[in-house]
Design an enzyme around this catalytic site. Structure first.
Site, PDB file in Angstrom:
ATOM      1  N   LYS A  62       0.748  -0.787  -0.631  1.00 30.03           N
ATOM      2  CA  LYS A  62      -0.316  -0.422   0.067  1.00 30.03           C
ATOM      3  C   LYS A  62       0.912   1.951   0.225  1.00 30.03           C
ATOM      4  CE  LYS A  62      -1.696   0.388   3.487  1.00 30.03           C
ATOM      5  NZ  LYS A  62      -3.097   0.885   4.772  1.00 30.03           N
ATOM      6  N   ARG A  80     -11.296   2.318   9.948  1.00 29.19           N
ATOM      7  CA  ARG A  80     -10.724   0.597  10.494  1.00 29.19           C
ATOM      8  C   ARG A  80     -11.953  -0.270  10.379  1.00 29.19           C
ATOM      9  NH1 ARG A  80      -5.676   0.014  11.118  1.00 29.19           N
ATOM     10  NH2 ARG A  80      -3.800   1.702  10.904  1.00 29.19           N
ATOM     11  N   ARG A 111      12.236 -11.589   4.350  1.00 28.15           N
ATOM     12  CA  ARG A 111      13.102 -10.735   4.879  1.00 28.15           C
ATOM     13  C   ARG A 111      13.858 -10.875   6.125  1.00 28.15           C
ATOM     14  NH1 ARG A 111       8.917  -5.704   6.058  1.00 28.15           N
ATOM     15  NH2 ARG A 111       8.205  -6.468   7.382  1.00 28.15           N
ATOM     16  N   ARG A 124      12.242 -11.651  11.888  1.00 29.00           N
ATOM     17  CA  ARG A 124      11.375 -10.472  12.576  1.00 29.00           C
ATOM     18  C   ARG A 124      10.625 -11.184  13.426  1.00 29.00           C
ATOM     19  NH1 ARG A 124       8.811  -5.336  10.364  1.00 29.00           N
ATOM     20  NH2 ARG A 124       7.887  -5.342  12.531  1.00 29.00           N
ATOM     21  N   ARG A 184      -2.533 -11.871  11.230  1.00 26.48           N
ATOM     22  CA  ARG A 184      -2.917 -11.055  11.157  1.00 26.48           C
ATOM     23  C   ARG A 184      -3.835 -10.262   9.830  1.00 26.48           C
ATOM     24  NH1 ARG A 184       2.508  -9.045  11.140  1.00 26.48           N
ATOM     25  NH2 ARG A 184       2.428  -8.158   9.525  1.00 26.48           N
TER      26      ARG A 184
END
Length: 224
Positions: free
Chosen positions: A25, A99, A133, A166, A177
């Site tokens: 985004k 939201r 990542r 992470r 999530r």
């Protein structure tokens, strides 16, 4: 073909962009701001700014954040409202808000949107992207197995110390999530679809998505 600057000058666009965390985004917002001359507003940035400036809103928000609680709807609404008031007569792109459907309904009463850009990115693509990542925790250096890999697999280039994923990027965490995001956002998407202002774009990579998005939005704005 009407040039974008002419469209931007003649039509006031009040837009939001919504998309899953890790779905690109930010990259697409940057392109939109450049091509469509939107003023960009991020609710997260606003909140941080209010806290830095020590405003009444910022201090109240700080109390909730310190307790590990969500900042209440009404506080966020007041903050967004005051920022949008200052942009009367300008085109803007709002990110990170609303939201929930109640927030959307309040925003629509006070600052009626005429464009909602929704990014539809497959969950598995995001999960895979984030799992690539790697970080060197002590320094904060980040690597990506696809386009910025370490010289030696699993080791930091400068120290040779081990790299880790992470906590937030672990597939199970990301999946949870994204699930949460879907549950919160689907009533929002339905609401905007019913209003006839939803423009939805699907894909797996930001550049091809934007190549399709730009002419579609130029056409949509031309007909506002």
């Amino acid at each position: 073909h009407i040039s974008v600057s002419v469209i931007s000058m003649s039509k006031i666009v009040r837009a939001i962009i919504t998309g899953p965390p890790g779905g690109g985004k930010g990259t697409i917002s940057t392109k939109l701001i450049k091509d469509f001359a939107f003023t960009h507003l991020s609710s997260g940035d606003m909140l941080r700014q209010h806290q830095r400036d020590g405003t009444e809103l910022g201090l109240k928000a700080k109390e909730y954040i310190a307790k590990g609680e969500y900042v209440p709807d009404q506080l966020v609404i007041n903050m967004v409202h005051s920022s949008l008031q200052a942009l009367q007569g300008q085109s803007w792109l709002l990110d990170g808000y609303p939201r929930t459907r109640p927030q959307a309904e309040i925003l629509q009463k006070e600052h009626p949107l005429n464009l909602v850009i929704a990014l539809d990115i497959p969950h598995e693509v995001i999960i895979e992207r984030l799992s690539k990542r790697l970080i060197h925790a002590p320094s904060g250096r980040t690597y990506n197995l696809d386009y910025n890999p370490p010289k030696v697999a699993g080791k930091d280039d400068e120290t040779g110390e081990p790299l880790t994923i992470r906590e937030d990027d672990h597939p199970d965490t990301v999946r949870a999530r994204l699930q949460k995001y879907d549950e919160a956002t689907s009533p929002l998407i339905e609401y905007y679809r019913d209003l006839g202002i939803l423009q939805s774009f699907s894909g797996t990579e930001s550049d091809p998505i934007y190549r399709e998005m730009k002419p579609a939005l130029e056409n949509y704005i031309k007909n506002l």
